[in-house]
Motif scaffolding. Structure first.
Motif, mmCIF file in Angstrom:
data_model
loop_
_atom_site.group_PDB
_atom_site.id
_atom_site.type_symbol
_atom_site.label_atom_id
_atom_site.label_comp_id
_atom_site.label_asym_id
_atom_site.label_seq_id
_atom_site.Cartn_x
_atom_site.Cartn_y
_atom_site.Cartn_z
ATOM 1 N N MET A 1 0.893 -1.026 -0.005
ATOM 2 C CA MET A 1 0.053 -0.033 0.057
ATOM 3 C C MET A 1 0.874 1.186 -0.166
ATOM 4 N N ASN A 2 0.363 2.141 -0.664
ATOM 5 C CA ASN A 2 1.239 3.568 -0.798
ATOM 6 C C ASN A 2 1.039 4.301 0.433
ATOM 7 N N ARG A 3 2.051 4.677 0.943
ATOM 8 C CA ARG A 3 2.232 5.339 2.507
ATOM 9 C C ARG A 3 2.334 6.973 2.131
ATOM 10 N N THR A 4 0.926 7.465 1.915
ATOM 11 C CA THR A 4 1.055 8.946 1.624
ATOM 12 C C THR A 4 0.229 9.614 2.534
ATOM 13 N N GLY A 5 -0.603 8.999 3.473
ATOM 14 C CA GLY A 5 -1.535 9.603 4.420
ATOM 15 C C GLY A 5 -0.932 10.186 5.637
ATOM 16 N N THR A 6 -1.502 11.130 6.228
ATOM 17 C CA THR A 6 -1.367 11.318 7.700
ATOM 18 C C THR A 6 -2.341 10.868 8.510
ATOM 19 N N TYR A 7 -2.104 10.060 9.390
ATOM 20 C CA TYR A 7 -2.964 9.498 10.360
ATOM 21 C C TYR A 7 -2.959 10.473 11.506
ATOM 22 N N VAL A 8 -4.284 10.740 11.877
ATOM 23 C CA VAL A 8 -4.357 11.942 13.110
ATOM 24 C C VAL A 8 -5.081 11.004 14.194
ATOM 25 N N ALA A 9 -4.472 10.964 15.205
ATOM 26 C CA ALA A 9 -4.870 10.612 16.483
ATOM 27 C C ALA A 9 -4.950 11.615 17.545
ATOM 28 N N PHE A 10 -6.127 11.141 18.641
ATOM 29 C CA PHE A 10 -6.521 12.005 19.819
ATOM 30 C C PHE A 10 -7.562 10.897 20.579
ATOM 31 N N ASP A 11 -7.605 11.383 21.747
ATOM 32 C CA ASP A 11 -8.429 10.943 22.764
ATOM 33 C C ASP A 11 -9.857 11.435 22.572
ATOM 34 N N GLY A 12 -10.846 10.550 22.226
ATOM 35 C CA GLY A 12 -12.289 10.977 22.115
ATOM 36 C C GLY A 12 -12.837 11.143 23.433
ATOM 37 N N LEU A 13 -12.006 10.815 24.393
ATOM 38 C CA LEU A 13 -12.583 11.196 25.941
ATOM 39 C C LEU A 13 -14.030 10.337 26.135
ATOM 40 N N GLY A 14 -14.363 9.214 25.291
ATOM 41 C CA GLY A 14 -15.599 8.788 25.647
ATOM 42 C C GLY A 14 -16.810 9.379 25.683
ATOM 43 N N GLN A 15 -16.559 10.552 24.899
ATOM 44 C CA GLN A 15 -17.588 11.378 24.443
ATOM 45 C C GLN A 15 -18.419 11.301 23.151
ATOM 46 N N ALA A 16 -19.845 11.261 23.338
ATOM 47 C CA ALA A 16 -20.611 11.136 22.004
ATOM 48 C C ALA A 16 -20.618 12.258 21.298
ATOM 49 N N ASP A 17 -20.609 13.527 22.209
ATOM 50 C CA ASP A 17 -20.497 14.731 21.603
ATOM 51 C C ASP A 17 -19.265 15.249 21.213
ATOM 52 N N PRO A 18 -18.968 15.542 20.038
ATOM 53 C CA PRO A 18 -17.470 15.657 19.433
ATOM 54 C C PRO A 18 -16.856 17.066 20.066
ATOM 55 N N SER A 19 -17.927 17.900 20.454
ATOM 56 C CA SER A 19 -17.244 19.214 21.010
ATOM 57 C C SER A 19 -16.768 19.396 22.169
ATOM 58 N N LYS A 20 -17.075 18.137 22.795
ATOM 59 C CA LYS A 20 -16.710 17.926 24.328
ATOM 60 C C LYS A 20 -15.422 17.018 24.575
ATOM 61 N N SER A 21 -14.759 16.749 23.400
ATOM 62 C CA SER A 21 -13.541 15.976 23.282
ATOM 63 C C SER A 21 -12.441 16.706 22.364
ATOM 64 N N ASP A 22 -11.346 16.057 22.283
ATOM 65 C CA ASP A 22 -10.262 16.509 21.472
ATOM 66 C C ASP A 22 -10.513 16.223 19.947
ATOM 67 N N PHE A 23 -11.598 15.953 19.635
ATOM 68 C CA PHE A 23 -12.272 15.726 18.172
ATOM 69 C C PHE A 23 -12.229 17.222 17.581
ATOM 70 N N ARG A 24 -12.388 17.898 18.583
ATOM 71 C CA ARG A 24 -12.760 19.391 17.727
ATOM 72 C C ARG A 24 -11.311 19.823 17.162
ATOM 73 N N TYR A 25 -10.024 19.593 17.741
ATOM 74 C CA TYR A 25 -8.767 19.823 17.179
ATOM 75 C C TYR A 25 -8.631 19.085 15.763
ATOM 76 N N TYR A 26 -9.092 17.763 15.872
ATOM 77 C CA TYR A 26 -8.893 17.095 14.325
ATOM 78 C C TYR A 26 -9.927 17.803 13.482
ATOM 79 N N SER A 27 -11.074 18.287 13.723
ATOM 80 C CA SER A 27 -11.940 19.050 12.940
ATOM 81 C C SER A 27 -10.967 20.535 12.410
ATOM 82 N N LEU A 28 -10.826 21.117 13.348
ATOM 83 C CA LEU A 28 -9.707 22.014 12.805
ATOM 84 C C LEU A 28 -8.661 21.916 11.782
#
Length: 184
Positions: A1-28
């Motif tokens: 497989m061609n290794r061209t991607g950037t994997y973004v990892a963060f802690d979802g903090l067990g939240q269903a609401d992305p605005s209450k977790s580190d997902f918001r930085y991934y969204s940025l």
């Protein structure tokens, strides 16, 4: 497989609401990449494979993670004061990235504009999976403030086939942050 991607990892903090977790930085990051006025492009490893649903089994989730990591040239790890020491998928992602895929890490801290040394203030945010690997031979990481400029600089540079980092505690110089007009 061609290794061209950037994997973004963060802690979802067990939240269903992305605005209450580190997902918001991934969204940025996604918003920067999508904005035609900003010179920031990221080939997102998460978009290269099938989506994982909240109802997916842990085995399915882990299989997708491994598939995405195998297509990744590097990993952006977002760490905040809320990042858990263990028990999150982030720990598994870090273990796999370092141990099995030898992926350089770009560790970004939203609470910081600039990082010029890796000290106890940062290490309190590290999941155990990172703490136990940070000083291991073969671990490559650079620690940056969560700002567009250092991320834009690091993502194309520190890759599987790009520039290699000497260890797990690299930082940019103060002069680099001055050049980027993040500090004076």
């Amino acid at each position: 497989m061609n290794r061209t991607g950037t994997y973004v990892a963060f802690d979802g903090l067990g939240q269903a609401d992305p605005s209450k977790s580190d997902f918001r930085y991934y969204s940025l990051l996604q918003a920067w990449s999508a904005n035609k006025q900003i010179d920031f492009k990221i080939t997102n490893s998460h978009e290269k494979t099938y989506a994982v649903r909240d109802s997916s089994s842990r085995a399915t989730l882990y299989a997708r993670i491994r598939e995405r990591l195998s297509a990744s040239k590097n990993m952006v790890v977002i760490l905040s004061e809320n990042t858990r020491k263990s028990g999150s998928v982030l720990s598994y992602e870090i273990e796999q990235a370092i141990d099995n895929y030898k992926i350089p890490l770009i560790i970004a801290y939203p609470a910081y504009s600039a990082i010029w040394n890796v000290d106890d203030d940062l290490s309190v945010m590290w999941p155990t999976a990172l703490s136990t690997r940070i000083n291991m031979p073969g671990t490559e990481a650079i620690h940056v403030g969560f700002k567009k400029e250092p991320l834009m600089n690091a993502i194309p540079r520190f890759t599987i086939n790009g520039e290699h980092l000497s260890n797990g505690r690299n930082v940019y110089s103060r002069d680099a942050y001055v050049t980027w007009e993040i500090v004076k």
